[in-house]
Enzyme design. Structure first.
Site, PDB file in Angstrom:
ATOM      1  N   HIS A 137      -3.098   5.726   3.717  1.00 23.53           N
ATOM      2  CA  HIS A 137      -3.121   6.117   2.309  1.00 23.53           C
ATOM      3  C   HIS A 137      -4.301   7.038   2.031  1.00 23.53           C
ATOM      4  O   HIS A 137      -5.341   6.947   2.683  1.00 23.53           O
ATOM      5  CB  HIS A 137      -3.192   4.895   1.386  1.00 23.53           C
TER       6      HIS A 137
ATOM      7  N   HIS B 126      -6.792   8.288  -1.062  1.00 25.88           N
ATOM      8  CA  HIS B 126      -7.265   8.073  -2.425  1.00 25.88           C
ATOM      9  C   HIS B 126      -7.482   9.437  -3.093  1.00 25.88           C
ATOM     10  O   HIS B 126      -8.128  10.307  -2.518  1.00 25.88           O
ATOM     11  CB  HIS B 126      -8.633   7.372  -2.436  1.00 25.88           C
TER      12      HIS B 126
HETATM   13  P1  5GP Z   1      -8.800   0.999   1.258  1.00 25.83           P
HETATM   14  O1  5GP Z   1      -9.993   0.120   0.998  1.00 25.83           O
HETATM   15  O2  5GP Z   1      -7.906   0.406   2.327  1.00 25.83           O
HETATM   16  O3  5GP Z   1      -9.141   2.431   1.524  1.00 25.83           O
HETATM   17  O4  5GP Z   1      -8.014   1.023  -0.098  1.00 25.83           O
HETATM   18  C1  5GP Z   1      -7.042   0.102  -0.473  1.00 25.83           C
HETATM   19  C2  5GP Z   1      -6.818   0.280  -1.949  1.00 25.83           C
HETATM   20  O5  5GP Z   1      -5.605  -0.381  -2.283  1.00 25.83           O
HETATM   21  C3  5GP Z   1      -7.919  -0.303  -2.836  1.00 25.83           C
HETATM   22  O6  5GP Z   1      -8.490   0.719  -3.616  1.00 25.83           O
HETATM   23  C4  5GP Z   1      -7.173  -1.338  -3.694  1.00 25.83           C
HETATM   24  O7  5GP Z   1      -7.607  -1.372  -5.034  1.00 25.83           O
HETATM   25  C5  5GP Z   1      -5.733  -0.888  -3.598  1.00 25.83           C
HETATM   26  N1  5GP Z   1      -4.753  -1.955  -3.738  1.00 25.83           N
HETATM   27  C6  5GP Z   1      -4.741  -3.140  -3.035  1.00 25.83           C
HETATM   28  N2  5GP Z   1      -3.687  -3.883  -3.408  1.00 25.83           N
HETATM   29  C7  5GP Z   1      -3.004  -3.159  -4.341  1.00 25.83           C
HETATM   30  C8  5GP Z   1      -1.794  -3.410  -5.084  1.00 25.83           C
HETATM   31  O8  5GP Z   1      -1.144  -4.442  -4.972  1.00 25.83           O
HETATM   32  N3  5GP Z   1      -1.404  -2.434  -5.953  1.00 25.83           N
HETATM   33  C9  5GP Z   1      -2.108  -1.266  -6.104  1.00 25.83           C
HETATM   34  N4  5GP Z   1      -1.621  -0.378  -6.984  1.00 25.83           N
HETATM   35  N5  5GP Z   1      -3.232  -1.006  -5.406  1.00 25.83           N
HETATM   36  C10 5GP Z   1      -3.672  -1.936  -4.533  1.00 25.83           C
END
Ligand code: 5GP
Length: 136
Positions: free
Chosen positions: A99, A101
């Site tokens: 993903h 951001h």
């Molecule tokens: P990472 O830390 O892996 O780069 O980012 C994961 C992101 O996924 C985090 O910013 C977190 O807020 C988001 N996230 C986790 N669970 C959910 C969810 O169930 N729905 C949405 N819309 N975002 C999520």
């Protein structure tokens, strides 16, 4: 194997606030909204992260991330945008599904802080560059 949370969102098992969808890519608002409009752009096919997704599919995700960044600057009045993708827990990745951001930036007092310290002291930069270059 247990589905990750983004695979569940793709399959409609968990709701999301969708902003874009095509055959390969889905984009929706991050639940945490570190800044207003914080969006996640994901590949519908499961890959762990940016380092493991095939190039062509990664490009499709990045095209959408760019478009969303452009729209958020125009529409939400953001003064800048951070495009960020974490690879592996050591780099802060918490969801093991590729993903990107898109984080609109409005002012310096907001939920997202990115600090890059200078740690170049003691490193042999010519040797380091040579070592990396020979593998590319
Ligand atoms: P990472 O830390 O892996 O780069 O980012 C994961 C992101 O996924 C985090 O910013 C977190 O807020 C988001 N996230 C986790 N669970 C959910 C969810 O169930 N729905 C949405 N819309 N975002 C999520």
């Amino acid at each position: 194997m247990e589905k990750d949370i983004f695979c569940k969102i793709i399959d409609g098992e968990i709701p999301c606030h969708k902003v874009y969808e095509d055959d390969d890519v889905l984009a929706f608002l991050d639940i945490s909204q570190v800044t207003k409009g914080h969006t996640l752009v994901i590949s519908k096919k499961h890959y762990d992260n940016f380092l493991t997704i095939p190039q062509e599919e990664m490009h499709r995700v990045m095209d959408v991330a760019q478009r969303i960044g452009q729209v958020e600057v125009k529409l939400l009045g953001a003064r800048g945008v951070n495009i960020l993708t974490n690879c592996y827990p050591a780099a802060g990745q918490t969801v093991m599904h590729f993903h990107v951001h898109v984080i609109p930036r409005y002012n310096s007092e907001e939920g997202f802080i990115l600090e890059m310290k200078n740690n170049a002291e003691g490193l042999n930069l010519p040797a380091l560059a040579k070592e990396i270059k020979k593998e590319l």
